[in-house]
Structure formats: C-alpha cells, structure tokens
Design a protein around this motif. Structure first.
Motif, PDB file in Angstrom:
ATOM      1  N   HIS A  39      53.223   6.984  76.488  1.00  0.00           N
ATOM      2  CA  HIS A  39      52.442   6.236  75.492  1.00  0.00           C
ATOM      3  C   HIS A  39      52.704   4.721  75.593  1.00  0.00           C
ATOM      4  O   HIS A  39      52.828   4.033  74.582  1.00  0.00           O
ATOM      5  CB  HIS A  39      52.774   6.656  74.042  1.00  0.00           C
ATOM      6  N   GLN A  89      46.217   8.484  70.832  1.00  0.00           N
ATOM      7  CA  GLN A  89      46.885   8.413  72.135  1.00  0.00           C
ATOM      8  C   GLN A  89      47.794   9.633  72.352  1.00  0.00           C
ATOM      9  O   GLN A  89      47.850  10.210  73.431  1.00  0.00           O
ATOM     10  CB  GLN A  89      47.713   7.134  72.214  1.00  0.00           C
ATOM     11  N   ASN A 126      47.493  12.452  75.268  1.00  0.00           N
ATOM     12  CA  ASN A 126      48.656  12.771  76.092  1.00  0.00           C
ATOM     13  C   ASN A 126      48.966  14.277  76.025  1.00  0.00           C
ATOM     14  O   ASN A 126      49.285  14.907  77.033  1.00  0.00           O
ATOM     15  CB  ASN A 126      49.861  11.964  75.587  1.00  0.00           C
TER      16      ASN A 126
END
Ligand code: ADP
Ligand code: 5GP
Length: 212
Positions: free
Chosen positions: A81, A152, A156
């Motif tokens: 991240h 995010q 992921n």
C-alpha cells in the motif's frame, strides 16, 4: 511445549488482507498457543489511532528504513500500500535460538522471501474473512482508515487472495471463536515441524539407540 527433537525454534507466517482479523485471532488464541515471540515489524506507515510504537510496529521514517535495508538488517521487507514494511533479522534470530515459536504477520511477498530463506522451519496460514464483502464491512467498522485507504486495501486483497494456495493452511475468519480454535491447531503443528537438521540428528540418535 517444544518438540523433543527440536533445538531450534519454528516460524509461523500469517498473511491475509489487512482487516482479515490476524491481530484479533492472535489475541484471542494467545493464552492457548503457549510461549511465542511475535515479530514486531518496522514500517514507514503512520500509526493508526491506538497503535503504539514498539508494540504494534516500530514506526520509522523512510530514510531510516532505507538505511536498514542497506545495512542488511532485514530478514525480509516489502512495499505494501505504498509504504515499507520489514522484519528485523536480529530479534528473530535470538528468539529462534532459544527454541521459540516466532509468529510473523507479513504479506504474501514477505511469505515468499521467508520461504526462500527459512523454508525448513516455516509453517504458514492465510487468514481471510469468508467473503470480500465481509472484509469491506470489517474495514469500515474498524474506523481506522479513510475511504481511499480502504479502497486500496480492498484492491490489494483481490490480488493477495490469489496466493492462498502457497500457504500450508487457510483459516476462514467467520467467527473469532472458530478461527482462534483453528489457529491454535496450526500453531501446534508449526511447533512440531521438524527441520532437515533435526531429522538427521533424530535418525543418528535413533540408529545409535538401536545398535546399543
Ligand atoms: P488485521 O490484523 O488482519 O488487519 P484486525 O484484527 O484488525 O485485522 O480485524 C479487522 C477488524 O475486523 C477489527 O475491527 C476486528 O474487531 C474485526 N473482526 C475481526 N474478526 C472478526 C469476526 N470474526 N467477525 C467480525 N469482526 C471481526
Ligand atoms: P497494516 O498496514 O494493515 O498493519 O498492514 C498491511 C500489510 O502489511 C498486511 O498485509 C501485513 O501483513 C503486512 N505486513 C506487516 N508487517 C510486515 C512485514 O514486516 N513484512 C511484510 N512483507 N509485510 C508486512
């Protein structure tokens, strides 16, 4: 409890999307899994509300992290991240030398690196909520990340789930109680894993006793 023929410790790698419940499960199972050392990672991400330096992570600046990389201080590190996360080698070595079970909460890249270096003494489990929807709900309910960060983390997670087959075990975190029970079994199995070195010692000893 330690495997009778094991003199070295063992590694248990836990991975899974952020928000999967890894910390919750370790906490819920901690009394039942016996003595262990939890590897505190170093990260360049900002602490969340309630997180403490030296307890949840060692929070450092990017420059300091990059110096540690150069100095070879990490067993493994990765960018997740957009931030660095890494496992310092020294405390892990010390814990292993005293025969402890060392638990890592690291991502799939870190798992691959640990496997490459210490496969012999490593057991791994991928922890995940039952569905992507449940993950999204839990990340929102945790109230520690803003919308962009959650988006995010979800992106992921969609990638990370593809690596589930690389792990020895999958733990579905449906209820904390069930997941903690499964985790206790996995931790016990990790302690019993015999390294090649132990195997050779055991065979030598066994043959010696046989010929006595
Ligand atoms: P991780 O350490 O994997 O990032 P956490 O342990 O912080 O995940 O858990 C993420 C959030 O989900 C926390 O708010 C936690 O209380 C919640 N949670 C964990 N397990 C469950 C579960 N089985 N059911 C509902 N909520 C859960
Ligand atoms: P979080 O920011 O939610 O605490 O962690 C984000 C991700 O980084 C999680 O998947 C976590 O397992 C991973 N992570 C935490 N520490 C390390 C580490 O030392 N090395 C690696 N490779 N990943 C880590």
């Amino acid at each position: 409890m330690q495997n009778e023929v094991t003199h070295e410790g063992a590694i248990l790698v836990l991975s899974g999307p952020s928000g999967a419940g890894k910390s919750t499960i370790i906490n819920a199972a901690s009394e039942e899994i016996g003595e262990y050392y939890f590897s505190i990672s170093t990260t360049t991400r900002a602490p969340r509300v309630g997180e403490e330096n030296g307890v949840d992570y060692f929070f450092v600046a990017k420059e300091s992290f990059e110096e540690d990389i150069k100095a070879g201080n990490f067993l493994e590190y990765a960018q997740v991240h957009g931030n660095y996360y890494g496992t310092s080698l020294k405390p892990v070595r010390e814990a292993l030398s005293t025969g402890k079970l060392v638990i890592f909460d690291i991502d799939v890249q870190g798992h691959r690196l640990v496997r490459a270096k210490m496969n012999d003494i490593t057991t791994s489990a991928f922890i995940t909520p039952p569905t992507l929807k449940a993950l999204d709900e839990r990340l929102r309910a945790r109230c520690t990340d803003n919308n962009d960060v959650i988006t995010q983390r979800i992106l992921n997670a969609k990638e990370e789930i593809k690596a589930v087959g690389e792990y020895d075990f999958t733990i579905i975190n449906d209820t904390v109680e069930k997941a903690a029970k499964a985790f206790v079994i996995v931790a016990k199995a990790a302690r019993l894993k015999q390294s090649k070195e132990d195997e050779v010692k055991f065979i030598d000893k066994w043959l010696g006793e046989k010929s006595d």
